[in-house]
Each structure stands twice: as C-alpha cells, then as structure tokens.
Design a protein around this motif. Structure first.
Motif, short mmCIF file in Angstrom:
data_model
loop_
_atom_site.label_atom_id
_atom_site.label_comp_id
_atom_site.label_asym_id
_atom_site.label_seq_id
_atom_site.Cartn_x
_atom_site.Cartn_y
_atom_site.Cartn_z
N ASN A 94 5.61 7.46 8.78
CA ASN A 94 6.05 6.19 8.22
C ASN A 94 5.71 6.18 6.72
OD1 ASN A 94 7.09 3.59 8.13
ND2 ASN A 94 5.20 2.62 8.81
N TYR A 95 6.11 7.25 6.05
CA TYR A 95 5.73 7.45 4.66
C TYR A 95 6.37 6.47 3.70
CZ TYR A 95 4.50 12.09 6.57
OH TYR A 95 3.99 13.11 7.32
N TYR A 96 7.57 6.01 4.04
CA TYR A 96 8.34 5.23 3.08
C TYR A 96 8.22 3.72 3.27
CZ TYR A 96 10.47 9.29 0.92
OH TYR A 96 10.66 10.45 0.21
N THR A 97 7.20 3.29 3.99
CA THR A 97 6.89 1.86 4.08
C THR A 97 5.60 1.61 3.32
OG1 THR A 97 7.92 1.72 6.26
CG2 THR A 97 6.48 -0.09 5.62
N SER A 98 5.67 0.75 2.32
CA SER A 98 4.48 0.42 1.53
C SER A 98 4.00 -0.97 1.91
CB SER A 98 4.80 0.48 0.03
OG SER A 98 3.66 0.13 -0.72
N TYR A 99 2.74 -1.05 2.32
CA TYR A 99 2.16 -2.33 2.72
C TYR A 99 1.40 -3.00 1.58
CZ TYR A 99 3.44 -0.73 7.35
OH TYR A 99 4.16 -0.28 8.43
N ILE A 100 1.44 -2.37 0.40
CA ILE A 100 0.82 -2.93 -0.80
C ILE A 100 1.86 -2.90 -1.91
CG2 ILE A 100 -1.08 -2.74 -2.44
CD1 ILE A 100 -2.56 -1.05 -0.37
N TRP A 101 2.05 -4.01 -2.58
CA TRP A 101 3.03 -4.10 -3.66
C TRP A 101 2.36 -3.71 -4.97
CZ3 TRP A 101 7.66 -7.78 -3.31
CH2 TRP A 101 8.09 -7.88 -1.98
N THR A 102 2.59 -2.49 -5.41
CA THR A 102 1.85 -2.03 -6.59
C THR A 102 2.71 -1.16 -7.49
OG1 THR A 102 1.00 -0.29 -5.18
CG2 THR A 102 -0.41 -2.17 -5.54
N ALA A 103 2.09 -0.16 -8.09
CA ALA A 103 2.74 0.64 -9.13
C ALA A 103 3.88 1.49 -8.59
CB ALA A 103 1.69 1.55 -9.79
N PRO A 104 4.93 1.73 -9.40
CA PRO A 104 6.03 2.60 -9.00
C PRO A 104 5.61 4.06 -8.98
CG PRO A 104 6.28 1.98 -11.29
CD PRO A 104 5.12 1.18 -10.77
N MET A 105 6.36 4.88 -8.26
CA MET A 105 6.04 6.30 -8.19
C MET A 105 6.66 7.04 -9.38
SD MET A 105 6.34 7.39 -4.18
CE MET A 105 8.12 7.08 -4.07
N PRO A 106 5.92 7.90 -10.04
CA PRO A 106 6.50 8.74 -11.09
C PRO A 106 7.40 9.80 -10.45
CG PRO A 106 4.21 9.33 -10.72
CD PRO A 106 4.47 8.10 -9.91
N PRO A 107 8.29 10.45 -11.23
CA PRO A 107 9.24 11.41 -10.66
C PRO A 107 8.62 12.51 -9.80
CG PRO A 107 9.86 10.87 -12.91
CD PRO A 107 8.53 10.21 -12.66
N LYS A 108 7.55 13.12 -10.29
CA LYS A 108 6.93 14.20 -9.52
C LYS A 108 6.47 13.73 -8.16
CE LYS A 108 3.25 17.67 -9.70
NZ LYS A 108 2.12 18.23 -10.49
N LEU A 109 5.88 12.56 -8.11
CA LEU A 109 5.39 12.02 -6.84
C LEU A 109 6.56 11.65 -5.93
CD1 LEU A 109 2.60 11.50 -5.69
CD2 LEU A 109 2.77 9.14 -6.47
N THR A 110 7.66 11.18 -6.51
CA THR A 110 8.85 10.85 -5.73
C THR A 110 9.39 12.08 -5.02
OG1 THR A 110 9.43 9.08 -7.29
CG2 THR A 110 11.17 9.88 -5.86
#
Length: 279
Positions: A94-110
């Motif tokens: 369930n990697y693509y569900t974020s339960y915390i509304w925070t910082a965006p992912m940079p390209p490498k992390l995406t």
C-alpha cells in the motif's frame, strides 16, 4: 535515534554551546509559535517529520534546547521510507497511500517508489494470476493456447503494469510536478469523503501543495493502454481497445480510492497512530 534516514535528515544541536548530541524518544517534543515542522515519536522510534522545512525547539529533560532542521526532500524521504512498510493485511503493498499530508516527493524518490512497487513479489504474483484468468477465458486469442500462450499473456500483463506505473506514477508526475500518491482524508462526513475519493481519481496534489487536474494519472492510463498495442498480437490490436482500457483503468482508480478512504487504513500495517489524514 533509530531511524537512520532521519538521522541523515536532521541535526540536533545544543543551543548556546558547540556540543552536538542526539535526542531520545523520551524527550518532550514541542513546536513553539507558528513554526511548521513537528517531530513525532512512536514506540521509542522516530517515525516522521511533519510538514515543511524549518526549525523547532525541543525542551528536554536536561533543560537543554535542541534545534532540528530538515529540508522538504528529507522530510519526504522519511515519509516514503515509512510508506514502504505499508501492507494491507500484512501482504498487499500500500505504498501509494499517504496518511500524512506533508512534503512532495522529489523526482528521484518518485522513481524509486515506482521501482519498489514494480519489483515487489506481490506485483509478479498478481500478473501471474491475471495471465491465468486471461488464459482460461482465451482473452487475446492471438497469443494462442498452452504454455506459450500463457507466457505471452504473463509478459504483456506485467508490461502493462510497468507502463502504467512508470508513466502515471513516475515520468508524468515529474514532468507535471504532481504527487502520484493518494492522500487519505480520514475526517468529515461520509458524503464528503466519498466525493473526495471519487474526485481524487482525476485530481491530485501538485508539488506546490495545491489541488490540480491529474494530468499524470489520466495521460498515464491512456498512454499505457495505447502502448500495449505494440506488444499485442496483430489480430488483437485495436484503437477501440486503447480507449476502452484507458477508461477502465481510470474508473477502477475510483474504486481503489474508495477502498483507500474507508477500508485500507484499518487493515494496513506499520501506519503510525498519529497518521490520521488531513490535518
């Protein structure tokens, strides 16, 4: 501090002295004024840094003030590290569900998260199951029967998964500066949460934190559907198939979002207790 990723992301410095030291989970964490970051601890482990970069002040048991600084990229890295542990009933990623509304992912992390999803054992097993169902119903008859037909169906099914994930969750999000994750709402009336989940099929959070049309996901769905015609058997290649599959994938996203909003939170492992959606 037990979270190595966050140890690299934060510096704990004793204010008023040149001595650097680490703080423990027993210390009191407090953000003063309007300073955005908040550190949270769970079960003696540093779980996450919330919101954006900046400074917070931490009064400790020893009456020492600690300054902690983290960039948005480091915040995102800590969060994704936690998300990679999320599994529904301990099995389904369930990697693509974020339960915390925070910082965006940079390209490498995406891109890293997309590769992590594509190389998960469950992804290969699901592709194998789908190929088996297609074999049983003789879907895409151009592939033929028997083991050879199954091998081709398995290859095309996994290729569909790779194309959809890389285009819709990595390449296009980087191009359009959008976050491919679903941000769990978790509060409000049932009606408002249903509407939010359905709208999130075609909208997303931009890297600027604003709600945007989800060009990444919509274009990714139809681009992946069109790309599948390249490796289909000639007799199975049809323009209408591209349109149909693109619409089916997009519509199925609405169902997945409803499950994310109302079901998966309670079934997902390793979700911090304080991670309850929109603040």
């Amino acid at each position: 501090m037990s979270n190595r990723g966050l140890l690299k992301a934060a510096r704990a410095v004793a204010i008023g002295s040149s001595t650097s030291r680490r703080f423990t989970s027993r210390e009191t964490i407090a953000a003063l004024g309007s300073t955005p970051p908040v550190l949270s601890f769970l079960r003696h482990r540093l779980i996450y840094v919330v919101r954006t970069s900046g400074v917070i002040w931490i009064p400790t048991e020893e009456k020492t003030t600690i300054q902690v600084i983290a960039t948005p990229a480091q915040v995102a890295q800590a969060q994704v590290h936690q998300q990679e542990k999320h599994r529904i009933v301990g099995i389904l990623p369930n990697y693509y569900t974020s339960y915390i509304w925070t910082a965006p992912m940079p390209p490498k992390l995406t891109f890293n998260l997309a590769f992590r999803s594509l190389t998960d054992l469950v992804t290969f097993l699901v592709a194998a199951g789908v190929a088996g169902v297609e074999q049983a119903h003789n879907t895409f008859p151009g592939y033929g029967p028997g083991w050879e037909g199954y091998r081709k169906r398995y290859g095309s099914t996994y290729a569909d998964t790779v194309a959809g994930k890389m285009l819709g969750s990595a390449i296009f999000p980087v191009i359009f500066h959008q976050d491919p994750r679903y941000f769990y709402r978790g509060s409000g009336s049932i009606r408002s949460r249903i509407i939010y989940a359905l709208i999130s099929t075609v909208t997303c959070r931009g890297d600027n934190g604003r709600l945007e049309f989800n060009y990444s996901r919509v274009l990714g769905n139809f681009a992946a559907a069109g790309l599948s015609n390249v490796y289909r058997a000639p007799s199975d290649r049809r323009a209408t198939l591209t349109l149909r599959n693109g619409l089916i994938i997009t519509a199925s996203g609405a169902v997945v979002n409803l499950l994310r909003e109302f079901v998966s939170r309670k079934l997902t492992s390793h979700v911090p207790a304080f991670a309850n959606g929109k603040p």
